[in-house]
Enzyme design. Structure first.
Site, PDB file in Angstrom:
ATOM      1  CB  THR A   1      -0.911   0.016   1.253  1.00 52.98           C
ATOM      2  OG1 THR A   1      -1.567   1.277   1.373  1.00 52.98           O
ATOM      3  CG2 THR A   1      -0.103  -0.216   2.523  1.00 52.98           C
ATOM      4  CG  ASP A   2      -1.183   4.881  -1.067  1.00 51.94           C
ATOM      5  OD1 ASP A   2      -1.707   4.315  -0.085  1.00 51.94           O
ATOM      6  OD2 ASP A   2      -1.834   5.626  -1.834  1.00 51.94           O
ATOM      7  CD  GLU A   3      -3.363   3.581   4.407  1.00 49.00           C
ATOM      8  OE1 GLU A   3      -3.233   3.738   5.632  1.00 49.00           O
ATOM      9  OE2 GLU A   3      -4.404   3.130   3.883  1.00 49.00           O
TER      10      GLU A   3
ATOM     11  CE1 TYR B   1      -2.922  -2.393   5.959  1.00 44.71           C
ATOM     12  CE2 TYR B   1      -3.175  -0.051   5.468  1.00 44.71           C
ATOM     13  CZ  TYR B   1      -3.064  -1.367   5.039  1.00 44.71           C
ATOM     14  OH  TYR B   1      -3.087  -1.656   3.702  1.00 44.71           O
TER      15      TYR B   1
ATOM     16  CE  LYS C   1       0.376  -4.698   3.158  1.00 40.70           C
ATOM     17  NZ  LYS C   1       0.200  -6.094   2.671  1.00 40.70           N
TER      18      LYS C   1
END
Length: 325
Positions: free
Chosen positions: A125-127, A149, A153
């Site tokens: 993810t970009d997060e 989260y 990741k």
């Protein structure tokens, strides 16, 4: 070709499985798929064509090393979607995110190495990058996650890349922007807002609504993953984006219009802790190397998504009832 898809009963994983089994990708025509999914709250076998003879379903945990070592042999590739992915849930309790996203990923990598599986595509993810005020992240940008989260990741990304660098495994990492489309569990902003608005219920808008996200239709994301599976360079990271940045307030306005609702149903709520202000991915690398470009425009994608939820109450109403219990 045999592909193991972890988390294949979830939103993005099931979209990928359906596309493969519908022979939408030339590189996986006639491929067989094994889905490994725990069927936690967001996994749903109703998302899968369970009668397809090329599909094998295994219910289980990616952190179960015995199960994973039994399932993996004989597969040519792994596409690893399985993850705890809801930021608010990670803020309330981070341990399940560490268990699944970090320990589960390492369990898969160990078993894939032992089974001499070919390519391992790790979907992220970009997060993991945190927040960016201006410009867009490239794949060389350092990770700086802000939520539990995102931290879990980022950790799993680094473990996957370490497996390539240390053990020579054929690992590729993808990082995507915010996905939307049919079959998305109604806790994320688009399906939550759409299903609430279809029932005439209010929707919660965090803070001032100025947080910016890039929206990516799930079919474009899955097509990008397939390109990486087929042609991506081992040990590399590839961004998959939609090229459609909106503030949450702008997105809310579009969803209100699509559902025939007014702003009086919007309820401002206290902002999320550590809420990232803006995400933006540079997709030059995957575009130049693999020929990726998003095909589903935001207007078309949102309209078709609203139409799908309007026509499939029997899919989402039980999920919302169960979630409220």
């Amino acid at each position: 070709m045999r592909i193991l898809v972890t988390g294949g009963a979830g939103f993005i994983g099931s979209a990928y499985v359906r596309a493969v089994l519908n022979d939408e990708y030339a590189g996986s025509a006639d491929a067989s798929v094994t889905v490994l999914d725990l069927l936690s709250y967001s996994g749903n076998v109703a998302n899968l064509p369970m009668q397809n003879p090329r599909l094998t379903f295994v219910q289980g945990d990616i952190a179960d090393s015995t199960l994973v070592r039994d399932v993996l042999p004989g597969h040519d590739a792994v596409v690893h979607f399985a993850a705890e992915s809801h930021v608010d849930r990670s803020i309330a309790g981070a341990l399940p995110f560490v268990t699944t996203n970090v320990l589960g990923t390492q369990t898969l990598l160990d078993a894939a190495g032992a089974a001499r599986v070919g390519r391992f595509v790790h979907v992220s993810t970009d997060e993991v990058y945190g927040s960016i005020a201006h410009g867009s992240w490239t794949e060389t940008w350092p990770v700086a996650p802000n939520s539990p989260y995102a931290a879990s990741k980022a950790s799993s990304d680094l473990l996957a890349l370490a497996a390539h660098r240390t053990h020579g495994m054929d690992v590729v990492v993808t990082r995507c922007s915010n996905n939307y489309g049919p079959h998305q569990y109604p806790e994320k902003i688009i399906p939550l807002f759409v299903t609430n608005l279809l029932d005439g219920m209010p929707v919660p808008l965090y803070g001032d609504g100025g947080n910016i996200r890039d929206w990516l239709h799930v079919s474009d994301h899955c097509r990008g993953i397939q390109l990486v599976l087929e042609k991506g360079r081992s040990g590399e990271i590839y961004h998959i984006g939609g090229g459609s940045e909106l503030t949450n307030r702008e997105l809310t306005g579009r969803l209100l219009q699509a559902c025939g609702a007014d702003w009086d149903l919007v309820r401002p709520v206290a902002d999320r802790k550590g809420h990232d202000r803006r995400y933006s991915l540079d997709i030059t690398k995957i575009s130049d190397e693999l020929g990726y470009a998003p095909r589903v425009g935001l207007d078309e994608g949102l309209a078709s998504t609203v139409t799908w939820y309007r026509a499939n109450r029997d899919w989402w109403e039980p999920l919302k009832t169960r979630g409220a219990a």
